[in-house]
Design a protein around this motif. Sequence first.
Motif, PDB file in Angstrom:
ATOM      1  N   ARG A  49       1.020  -1.055   0.053  1.00 49.89           N
ATOM      2  CA  ARG A  49      -0.031  -0.006   0.146  1.00 49.89           C
ATOM      3  C   ARG A  49       0.879   1.131   0.035  1.00 49.89           C
ATOM      4  NH1 ARG A  49      -4.300   1.578   4.734  1.00 49.89           N
ATOM      5  NH2 ARG A  49      -5.029   3.660   3.782  1.00 49.89           N
ATOM      6  N   ARG A  52       2.180   1.819  -3.596  1.00 53.76           N
ATOM      7  CA  ARG A  52       1.344   2.536  -4.460  1.00 53.76           C
ATOM      8  C   ARG A  52       1.150   3.885  -4.185  1.00 53.76           C
ATOM      9  NH1 ARG A  52      -3.734  -1.746  -5.890  1.00 53.76           N
ATOM     10  NH2 ARG A  52      -4.166   0.061  -6.822  1.00 53.76           N
ATOM     11  N   GLU A  60       1.765   6.855  -6.753  1.00 54.38           N
ATOM     12  CA  GLU A  60       0.484   7.696  -6.948  1.00 54.38           C
ATOM     13  C   GLU A  60       0.767   9.144  -6.894  1.00 54.38           C
ATOM     14  OE1 GLU A  60      -4.246   7.997  -6.115  1.00 54.38           O
ATOM     15  OE2 GLU A  60      -3.031   7.020  -4.814  1.00 54.38           O
ATOM     16  N   THR A 120      -5.574   9.572 -11.212  1.00 54.09           N
ATOM     17  CA  THR A 120      -4.676   8.691 -11.465  1.00 54.09           C
ATOM     18  C   THR A 120      -4.965   7.263 -11.688  1.00 54.09           C
ATOM     19  OG1 THR A 120      -4.516   8.353  -9.006  1.00 54.09           O
ATOM     20  CG2 THR A 120      -3.086   9.700  -9.906  1.00 54.09           C
ATOM     21  N   TYR A 142      -4.040   2.952 -11.575  1.00 50.61           N
ATOM     22  CA  TYR A 142      -3.055   1.748 -11.431  1.00 50.61           C
ATOM     23  C   TYR A 142      -3.173   0.782 -12.550  1.00 50.61           C
ATOM     24  CZ  TYR A 142      -0.510  -2.611  -9.703  1.00 50.61           C
ATOM     25  OH  TYR A 142       0.210  -3.358  -9.397  1.00 50.61           O
ATOM     26  N   ASP A 143      -2.057   0.586 -13.000  1.00 51.70           N
ATOM     27  CA  ASP A 143      -1.908  -0.501 -14.218  1.00 51.70           C
ATOM     28  C   ASP A 143      -1.087  -1.498 -13.839  1.00 51.70           C
ATOM     29  OD1 ASP A 143      -1.789  -1.965 -16.615  1.00 51.70           O
ATOM     30  OD2 ASP A 143      -0.660  -0.175 -17.825  1.00 51.70           O
ATOM     31  N   GLY A 144      -1.900  -2.831 -13.965  1.00 52.32           N
ATOM     32  CA  GLY A 144      -1.035  -4.138 -13.194  1.00 52.32           C
ATOM     33  C   GLY A 144      -0.411  -4.880 -14.288  1.00 52.32           C
ATOM     34  N   PRO A 192       4.366  -3.482 -12.990  1.00 48.09           N
ATOM     35  CA  PRO A 192       3.195  -2.849 -12.593  1.00 48.09           C
ATOM     36  C   PRO A 192       3.284  -1.177 -12.398  1.00 48.09           C
ATOM     37  CG  PRO A 192       3.291  -4.517 -11.432  1.00 48.09           C
ATOM     38  CD  PRO A 192       4.665  -4.588 -12.007  1.00 48.09           C
ATOM     39  N   SER A 193       2.665  -0.516 -13.105  1.00 51.80           N
ATOM     40  CA  SER A 193       2.854   1.043 -13.060  1.00 51.80           C
ATOM     41  C   SER A 193       1.563   1.727 -12.591  1.00 51.80           C
ATOM     42  CB  SER A 193       2.887   1.394 -14.566  1.00 51.80           C
ATOM     43  OG  SER A 193       3.923   0.727 -15.178  1.00 51.80           O
ATOM     44  N   MET A 194       2.241   3.103 -11.991  1.00 54.27           N
ATOM     45  CA  MET A 194       0.999   4.060 -11.484  1.00 54.27           C
ATOM     46  C   MET A 194       1.119   5.265 -12.914  1.00 54.27           C
ATOM     47  SD  MET A 194      -1.332   4.692  -9.473  1.00 54.27           S
ATOM     48  CE  MET A 194      -0.966   3.628  -8.203  1.00 54.27           C
ATOM     49  N   TRP A 195      -0.311   5.501 -13.299  1.00 52.26           N
ATOM     50  CA  TRP A 195      -0.554   6.568 -14.200  1.00 52.26           C
ATOM     51  C   TRP A 195      -1.040   7.582 -13.782  1.00 52.26           C
ATOM     52  CZ3 TRP A 195       1.030   6.507 -19.470  1.00 52.26           C
ATOM     53  CH2 TRP A 195       1.507   5.322 -20.047  1.00 52.26           C
ATOM     54  N   GLN A 228       3.827   7.956 -16.579  1.00 50.25           N
ATOM     55  CA  GLN A 228       3.589   6.649 -16.091  1.00 50.25           C
ATOM     56  C   GLN A 228       4.840   6.690 -15.088  1.00 50.25           C
ATOM     57  OE1 GLN A 228       4.772   3.711 -18.964  1.00 50.25           O
ATOM     58  NE2 GLN A 228       3.880   2.170 -17.746  1.00 50.25           N
TER      59      GLN A 228
END
Length: 417
Positions: A43, A46, A50, A95, A97-99, A107-110, A126
Amino acid sequence: MRPFHRLRPDLASLRWKIAALAAATACLVVATVGVLVHLWTARDIRYRAEARAFNGVYSAMDVYRRTGTLTGGAELDPADLPAALRDPSDNIRHTAYDGRVDGNVGPSMWAAQRTGGPGSPVLAVQVNMSSEFHDLRQLDVTMAVASLVTLAAATPLAGYGAGLLARRLRRVSETAGRISAGDLDARTGPTKGRDEVADIAATVDLMADSLGRRLRTERQFTADVAHELRTPVGGLLAAADLLPPGETEDLLRARVRDLRGLVEDLLEISRLDAGAEQPVRAHVPLGAVVSEAVARTGFDTEVTVAEAESAPTVETDPRRLERIIGNLVVNAHRHGDTPVQVTVEGHTVVVRDHGPGFPKDLLLHGPRRFHTGATERGSGHGLGLTIALGQAQLLGAELHLDNAPDSGAVATLRLPD
C-alpha cells in the motif's frame, strides 16, 4: 543401549503437545505479521507511486503550457494509457493503477490530465513500480527466512520447557501410582516454583498423609478388636465344651468356632499389615503340600499334579503355602460352584470353580477386607482372599485372579523359581 521404541518421541505426551502448540502459535504469529507487513508495504509503494505520478503531471503540465515541450517523461495520448484515463470528462488530474507486465515494464501508476478543452490531447506520466515490487518480494523472502530460523530456534526451547513441566507432572503421577499400589510412604516432596504443578504435588502428599492416618487407624482398630475378642471367644469355646451333648450344643459350638476363625483371620491380617510376619522357608514337594492343604479343607476337590513323578521341589514356607491354598479352595466352594479343580504344574497352582466368577470390582481393585464384591458370590467378610494375597506377597509369589471364558473363577498362584 535403550530400545528403539524408547528413542522415538511419544507424540501423545504433554511435552510434544505443548511444543506443537507453541510451534503452531509461532507459525500463526509469523504468518499474520508477514501478511500485515506485505499489505502495508504494498500500500505504501502504491501511495508513493501515485504521489510521484500526480506531482509529475503537475510539473509537466506547467512546463507544457508555458513552453509547449514535454518533460519528466510526460507523453501526449500514449498508446498504453489505461482506458479509465483516455477521455477524462474534466480538466482535473486523475490517477490509475496498471498491473500489466510488458517486458521490463512491470506494474505502473499512471497520472493524466487534459491539456485544454474537450477534444484536446491528454498529458500522462507513467511511474514504473517494478523496482519497488522487486524490493517487496525480497522483503517477503527475508521475512520468511527469518521466520523459519526463529521457528527452528523457538520450537526446541518450547519442547525443553514443556519437558520440564512434563517431568514434574510425571513425578506427581508416579507418586500417585505408588500410593494407589499400597506404598503409603510415597511422597512427591518439595517442588520448585509456586505454580499449579506444585499445588497438585502438595495436594497428593496431603492426600497420602490423610489416607495413611486413616488406614493406620483402621488397622490398629482391627488389631485391637481382634485381641480383645480372642480371650472371650476362647472362654465361650471352653464353656460350650461343658454343655450336655445335643443339637443346641452342636449349633453353639459351630457358631463359636466360626467366631474364633474370624478373630484369627483379623489377627493374621493385623500381623501382615504390621509387617510382623516372617516366612520360615524349607524345601518341600509342591504337589504333596497342595494335596495335603486341599484335604484339610474337608471339601470334595479334584487335585491334578502334572507329572507327579517329577513334581518340583520348591523353597517356601509350607505353612503359609497351605494357608493360601486352603483359603482359595474354601473361597471357591463357598462362593463358586462345583466341580472345584486344583492343578499343579511346575511352580504354578491353579484353583478353578464353575460358579459365577469373580465380580468385576474385585478384578479391578483386588481383594478388599469386609467386601465380597457381588451378591451372586454369596455372603462373606472378604478376608480369605485378602489373607491369601498378603501371604503370597510375603512368600514373593504372584496371585492372579481372573474369570474363565466359559464362566467360573480362576485363581493362579505362581511361586518363585
